[in-house]
Design an enzyme around this catalytic site. Structure first.
Site, mmCIF file in Angstrom:
data_model
loop_
_atom_site.group_PDB
_atom_site.id
_atom_site.type_symbol
_atom_site.label_atom_id
_atom_site.label_comp_id
_atom_site.label_asym_id
_atom_site.label_seq_id
_atom_site.Cartn_x
_atom_site.Cartn_y
_atom_site.Cartn_z
ATOM 1 C CD GLU A 143 55.671 8.399 101.138
ATOM 2 O OE1 GLU A 143 54.569 8.804 101.566
ATOM 3 O OE2 GLU A 143 55.779 7.556 100.228
ATOM 4 N NE ARG A 212 47.909 8.607 103.204
ATOM 5 C CZ ARG A 212 48.743 7.637 102.830
ATOM 6 N NH1 ARG A 212 48.476 6.391 103.180
ATOM 7 N NH2 ARG A 212 49.810 7.894 102.125
ATOM 8 C CD GLU A 241 50.894 9.156 98.921
ATOM 9 O OE1 GLU A 241 51.332 8.378 98.070
ATOM 10 O OE2 GLU A 241 51.495 9.413 99.988
#
Length: 260
Positions: A143, A212, A241
């Site tokens: 990632e 986020r 996520e």
């Protein structure tokens, strides 16, 4: 739900936070989504299996690094343990990073300068990791992370870095986890990045910037990303996520709507 060729998943680590973890997994599963988890060592694996949920991704190591002898040994040993858990969960993808992450997502061993020798050693470590994945019939995904907000000091953090390492290893058992939230903060130009990275991608993760949270709460136009994924025939997983801005069900509705 989405009729696109890809599957949708959501992180049980970041949604329904007022519930016990196993209930978060059930809530996501009941919406028809795959489930993603992080550190498996803190979970009751039998309880998770009993939910009947389909797991898309889990963290593929507990500790270690890619570039020093002790760290490499710990990294590969904990990857082997993670593979055993992945088999119990039926989880195809195991996620890793450029180094072990500690509290608040900070690297256990921060790195200011990544040397040429570190690049070569990291590629060799990841080659060994891919061999483990091949033996167990699983895929490790590397990632990308951002350095500016969430993970300062993490080596091999950018999408360009993870792509270079995955290309160097050249195994179907090591792919990119292309996290577009992190990429927007670190690199931007997400549509072209997605197109360029596609041959190396094993999973895509999303959240909006800043904050986020779910698509539609920030500056990224995720329907445009979804159009590119459909155009290129991406058939992997797109995972949310991200945190819920307010209500987790509303967040998942927005996620599904952006990628429908």
């Amino acid at each position: 739900m989405s009729a696109a060729p890809y599957r949708l998943a959501a992180s049980a680590e970041m949604l329904y936070l007022d519930r016990p973890f196993v209930e978060r997994v059930r809530a996501i599963h009941e919406r028809g989504l795959m489930v993603e988890i992080w550190d498996w060592s803190t979970k009751d694996i039998d309880e998770l299996v009993a939910t009947g949920a389909e797991f898309a991704s889990m963290t593929g190591y507990l500790t270690g690094t890619l570039t020093d002898a002790d760290g490499i040994a710990a990294f590969l040993d904990s990857a082997e343990e993670s593979l055993k858990v992945a088999a119990r969960l039926g989880c195809p993808n195991l996620n890793v990073h450029g180094t072990g992450l500690g509290p608040e997502g900070l690297p256990v061993t921060p790195v200011e300068v990544v040397t040429p020798d570190m690049w070569l050693t990291a590629a060799d470590t990841l080659r060994r990791l891919a061999e483990l994945g091949e033996r167990h019939g699983r895929v490790f995904t590397l990632e990308n992370l951002n350095l500016a907000v969430d993970h300062p000091g993490t080596p091999f953090a950018s999408a360009a870095d993870t792509m270079a390492l995955v290309r160097a290893v050249g195994s179907p058992h090591l792919r990119m986890n292309l996290d577009l939230y992190h990429a927007q903060i670190g690199e931007g130009n997400l549509i072209e990045l997605t197109r360029t990275a596609m041959p190396y991608v094993g999973e895509i993760q999303v959240a909006d910037v800043p904050g986020r949270c779910e698509p539609g709460t920030g500056e990224i136009h995720y329907p445009a990303i979804a159009a590119v994924l459909k155009e290129v025939g991406y058939a992997g997983v797109v995972g949310l996520e991200g945190w819920a801005k307010a209500d987790p069900d509303d967040a998942l509705n927005a996620f599904d709507g952006a990628f429908a």
